[in-house]
Scaffold this motif. Structure first.
Motif, PDB file in Angstrom:
ATOM      1  N   LEU A  64      15.010 -17.335  10.434  1.00 51.91           N
ATOM      2  CA  LEU A  64      13.638 -17.253   9.910  1.00 51.91           C
ATOM      3  C   LEU A  64      12.960 -18.613   9.990  1.00 51.91           C
ATOM      4  O   LEU A  64      13.491 -19.619   9.488  1.00 51.91           O
ATOM      5  N   SER A  65      11.791 -18.641  10.612  1.00 56.11           N
ATOM      6  CA  SER A  65      10.954 -19.848  10.672  1.00 56.11           C
ATOM      7  C   SER A  65       9.588 -19.516  10.099  1.00 56.11           C
ATOM      8  O   SER A  65       8.939 -18.561  10.541  1.00 56.11           O
ATOM      9  N   LEU A  66       9.155 -20.286   9.122  1.00 57.65           N
ATOM     10  CA  LEU A  66       7.898 -20.013   8.432  1.00 57.65           C
ATOM     11  C   LEU A  66       7.401 -21.298   7.787  1.00 57.65           C
ATOM     12  O   LEU A  66       8.192 -22.064   7.233  1.00 57.65           O
ATOM     13  N   THR A  67       6.090 -21.522   7.851  1.00 57.73           N
ATOM     14  CA  THR A  67       5.476 -22.664   7.175  1.00 57.73           C
ATOM     15  C   THR A  67       4.430 -22.158   6.196  1.00 57.73           C
ATOM     16  O   THR A  67       3.571 -21.349   6.559  1.00 57.73           O
ATOM     17  N   VAL A  68       4.527 -22.612   4.949  1.00 59.04           N
ATOM     18  CA  VAL A  68       3.535 -22.320   3.921  1.00 59.04           C
ATOM     19  C   VAL A  68       2.736 -23.599   3.716  1.00 59.04           C
ATOM     20  O   VAL A  68       3.272 -24.603   3.231  1.00 59.04           O
ATOM     21  N   GLY A  69       1.475 -23.580   4.114  1.00 59.51           N
ATOM     22  CA  GLY A  69       0.666 -24.783   4.063  1.00 59.51           C
ATOM     23  C   GLY A  69       0.334 -25.211   2.646  1.00 59.51           C
ATOM     24  O   GLY A  69       0.389 -24.410   1.697  1.00 59.51           O
ATOM     25  N   ASP A  70      -0.016 -26.469   2.489  1.00 61.85           N
ATOM     26  CA  ASP A  70      -0.407 -27.002   1.190  1.00 61.85           C
ATOM     27  C   ASP A  70      -1.589 -26.213   0.638  1.00 61.85           C
ATOM     28  O   ASP A  70      -2.631 -26.090   1.294  1.00 61.85           O
ATOM     29  N   GLY A  71      -1.436 -25.649  -0.556  1.00 65.49           N
ATOM     30  CA  GLY A  71      -2.497 -24.865  -1.177  1.00 65.49           C
ATOM     31  C   GLY A  71      -2.618 -23.448  -0.677  1.00 65.49           C
ATOM     32  O   GLY A  71      -3.556 -22.740  -1.043  1.00 65.49           O
ATOM     33  N   GLU A  72      -1.651 -22.989   0.118  1.00 63.38           N
ATOM     34  CA  GLU A  72      -1.702 -21.642   0.689  1.00 63.38           C
ATOM     35  C   GLU A  72      -0.882 -20.673  -0.159  1.00 63.38           C
ATOM     36  O   GLU A  72       0.100 -21.056  -0.795  1.00 63.38           O
ATOM     37  N   LEU A  73      -1.301 -19.401  -0.170  1.00 63.92           N
ATOM     38  CA  LEU A  73      -0.520 -18.342  -0.808  1.00 63.92           C
ATOM     39  C   LEU A  73      -0.036 -17.398   0.283  1.00 63.92           C
ATOM     40  O   LEU A  73      -0.815 -16.634   0.851  1.00 63.92           O
ATOM     41  N   VAL A  74       1.240 -17.502   0.612  1.00 63.02           N
ATOM     42  CA  VAL A  74       1.849 -16.657   1.638  1.00 63.02           C
ATOM     43  C   VAL A  74       2.676 -15.579   0.947  1.00 63.02           C
ATOM     44  O   VAL A  74       3.480 -15.878   0.059  1.00 63.02           O
ATOM     45  N   VAL A  75       2.463 -14.347   1.346  1.00 64.75           N
ATOM     46  CA  VAL A  75       3.202 -13.212   0.791  1.00 64.75           C
ATOM     47  C   VAL A  75       4.185 -12.707   1.829  1.00 64.75           C
ATOM     48  O   VAL A  75       3.804 -12.423   2.968  1.00 64.75           O
ATOM     49  N   LEU A  76       5.458 -12.593   1.436  1.00 64.71           N
ATOM     50  CA  LEU A  76       6.460 -11.948   2.271  1.00 64.71           C
ATOM     51  C   LEU A  76       6.542 -10.491   1.834  1.00 64.71           C
ATOM     52  O   LEU A  76       6.837 -10.191   0.678  1.00 64.71           O
ATOM     53  N   LEU A  77       6.268  -9.599   2.771  1.00 65.23           N
ATOM     54  CA  LEU A  77       6.191  -8.168   2.498  1.00 65.23           C
ATOM     55  C   LEU A  77       7.329  -7.455   3.200  1.00 65.23           C
ATOM     56  O   LEU A  77       7.558  -7.661   4.397  1.00 65.23           O
ATOM     57  N   GLY A  78       8.032  -6.605   2.464  1.00 67.39           N
ATOM     58  CA  GLY A  78       9.106  -5.841   3.087  1.00 67.39           C
ATOM     59  C   GLY A  78       9.794  -4.959   2.070  1.00 67.39           C
ATOM     60  O   GLY A  78       9.630  -5.116   0.860  1.00 67.39           O
ATOM     61  N   PRO A  79      10.593  -4.006   2.537  1.00 66.93           N
ATOM     62  CA  PRO A  79      11.295  -3.092   1.634  1.00 66.93           C
ATOM     63  C   PRO A  79      12.474  -3.781   0.967  1.00 66.93           C
ATOM     64  O   PRO A  79      12.825  -4.929   1.283  1.00 66.93           O
ATOM     65  N   THR A  80      13.116  -3.076   0.045  1.00 69.55           N
ATOM     66  CA  THR A  80      14.341  -3.572  -0.579  1.00 69.55           C
ATOM     67  C   THR A  80      15.380  -3.861   0.499  1.00 69.55           C
ATOM     68  O   THR A  80      15.592  -3.055   1.406  1.00 69.55           O
ATOM     69  N   GLY A  81      16.007  -5.025   0.401  1.00 68.87           N
ATOM     70  CA  GLY A  81      17.015  -5.401   1.382  1.00 68.87           C
ATOM     71  C   GLY A  81      16.469  -6.127   2.579  1.00 68.87           C
ATOM     72  O   GLY A  81      17.224  -6.435   3.513  1.00 68.87           O
ATOM     73  N   ALA A  82      15.172  -6.448   2.584  1.00 68.42           N
ATOM     74  CA  ALA A  82      14.574  -7.124   3.734  1.00 68.42           C
ATOM     75  C   ALA A  82      14.895  -8.610   3.772  1.00 68.42           C
ATOM     76  O   ALA A  82      14.703  -9.252   4.805  1.00 68.42           O
ATOM     77  N   GLY A  83      15.350  -9.187   2.663  1.00 64.69           N
ATOM     78  CA  GLY A  83      15.663 -10.614   2.626  1.00 64.69           C
ATOM     79  C   GLY A  83      14.630 -11.443   1.886  1.00 64.69           C
ATOM     80  O   GLY A  83      14.660 -12.679   1.951  1.00 64.69           O
ATOM     81  N   LYS A  84      13.744 -10.791   1.140  1.00 67.12           N
ATOM     82  CA  LYS A  84      12.650 -11.508   0.479  1.00 67.12           C
ATOM     83  C   LYS A  84      13.169 -12.447  -0.613  1.00 67.12           C
ATOM     84  O   LYS A  84      12.843 -13.634  -0.637  1.00 67.12           O
ATOM     85  N   THR A  85      13.971 -11.909  -1.540  1.00 70.15           N
ATOM     86  CA  THR A  85      14.467 -12.726  -2.639  1.00 70.15           C
ATOM     87  C   THR A  85      15.408 -13.817  -2.140  1.00 70.15           C
ATOM     88  O   THR A  85      15.384 -14.953  -2.625  1.00 70.15           O
TER      89      THR A  85
END
Length: 360
Positions: free
Chosen positions: A22-43
């Motif tokens: 997984l590669s992802l950048t959350v910019g300064d002051g940004e609100l990024v939401v990770l969306l997916g079903p149970t077991g997707a790896g969000k937590t």
């Protein structure tokens, strides 16, 4: 606030891949939401950023600094968990003040009081500061849990489905509150949820996760209108996108490689079965009508496949009626489920004739 960057991060539990490259950048002051079903790896992704889990490969950085070997307490992040996790014997004030009284972040009592009162006013719970946590409603307890993260001004906020335990009305209200708080604080937030409405409402950008893999990242509008795959298209939209084999309805502009058509509500036009809708319209049988007040869901059947569309709640339709349905600006997917570009429509579709029940 600080930027969060995950670079080719992976995490396994035995034979189960929780997070996969997984590669992802959350910019300064940004609100990024990770969306997916149970077991997707969000937590798991949140726990990797917080330092509660260690990646087997890849790097997590906060503020441009790699976090390899940095313990959770040294990362300057605040975690809002799915459960409220309040101290039941303490008042709202003491629950909010708790992080500022810890040895790591201890502040003078006057500064603590000022900060707690500021956050309580922001969350609109100032009148509850003297109440014990056990005397709060569910929505108030969640506000306190969020406030406990806000009081100490961390570099990054991590939120793990903080609204999922609330009823629909409270969720709707707190979604707006979180959006307002984010705008006022300019906070960097990584937020995870399985609720597409939360994602569309809150996010600066949405990342769609499935089985630990990041399928697409973009603004809510980009992900909704230009999904990269069938999997992404199915994650957003109410009612869910209609997926059916190519050829069920005429799809002008569909490439030859198209195997699956995706049709959202705005991609289907309805009209009477008298040919006035156009040459590409096909008859459909109304199987069921769901009245929702300001709109209705029509459950249709055509060519042996089910479709769900939104319709005018005042349209005089009932189960057993026949109407015409036409496909406009479809989403086209190849045999692997990847989206392929359709040619733009040659003309703007004409307005459909208002639906009327056929006379016997």
């Amino acid at each position: 606030m600080a930027e969060v960057a995950l670079d080719a991060v992976s995490r396994r539990y035995g034979s189960t891949v929780a997070v996969d490259d997984l590669s992802l950048t959350v910019g300064d002051g940004e609100l990024v939401v990770l969306l997916g079903p149970t077991g997707a790896g969000k937590t798991t992704t949140l726990r990797l950023v917080a330092g509660l889990e260690r990646p087997e490969s890849g790097t997590v950085s906060i503020g441009g600094l790699p976090m390899d070997g940095v313990p959770p307490a040294g990362r300057d992040v605040a975690f809002v968990f799915q459960q409220f996790s309040l101290y039941p014997h303490l008042t709202v004030f003491d629950n909010l003040a708790f992080p500022l009284r810890s040895p790591l972040h201890r502040q003078p009592e006057p500064a603590i009081r000022a900060r707690v009162e500021e956050i309580a006013a922001l969350l609109r719970i100032g009148h509850k500061l003297g109440n014990r946590a056990t005397r709060l409603s569910g929505g108030e307890m969640q506000r306190v849990a969020i406030g406990r993260a806000l009081v100490r001004r961390p570099a990054v906020y991590l939120m793990d489905e903080p609204l999922s335990a609330l009823d629909a009305k409270l969720r709707a209200g707190l979604r707006l509150e979180l959006k307002r708080i984010k705008d006022e604080l300019g906070a960097t937030i990584l937020y995870v949820t399985h609720d597409q409405i939360e994602a569309m409402t809150l996010a600066t950008r949405i990342g769609v996760l499935d089985r630990g893999r990041l399928l697409q990242v973009g603004t809510p509008r980009e992900v909704y209108e230009r999904p990269r795959s069938v999997q992404v298209a199915a994650r957003l939209g109410t009612p869910a996108i209609n997926l059916f084999p190519a050829g069920l309805l005429p799809a002008p502009g569909a490439p030859p490689a198209t195997r699956t058509i995706g049709a959202r509500t705005e991609h289907l036009r309805l009209g009477p079965p008298d040919g006035s809708l156009g040459p590409n319209a096909r008859p459909a049988l109304v199987r069921r009508v769901e009245h929702l007040g300001d709109q209705s869901y029509l459950h249709l059947e055509t060519g042996g496949h089910a479709l769900v569309v939104l319709a005018d709640p005042h349209a005089p339709l009932r189960a057993g009626d026949t109407i015409a349905v036409e496909l406009v600006a479809p989403l086209c997917f190849d045999a692997a489920g990847e989206r392929i570009e359709a040619a733009p429509p040659a003309r703007e579709p004409a307005a459909a004739t208002p639906l009327r029940r056929a006379q016997p």
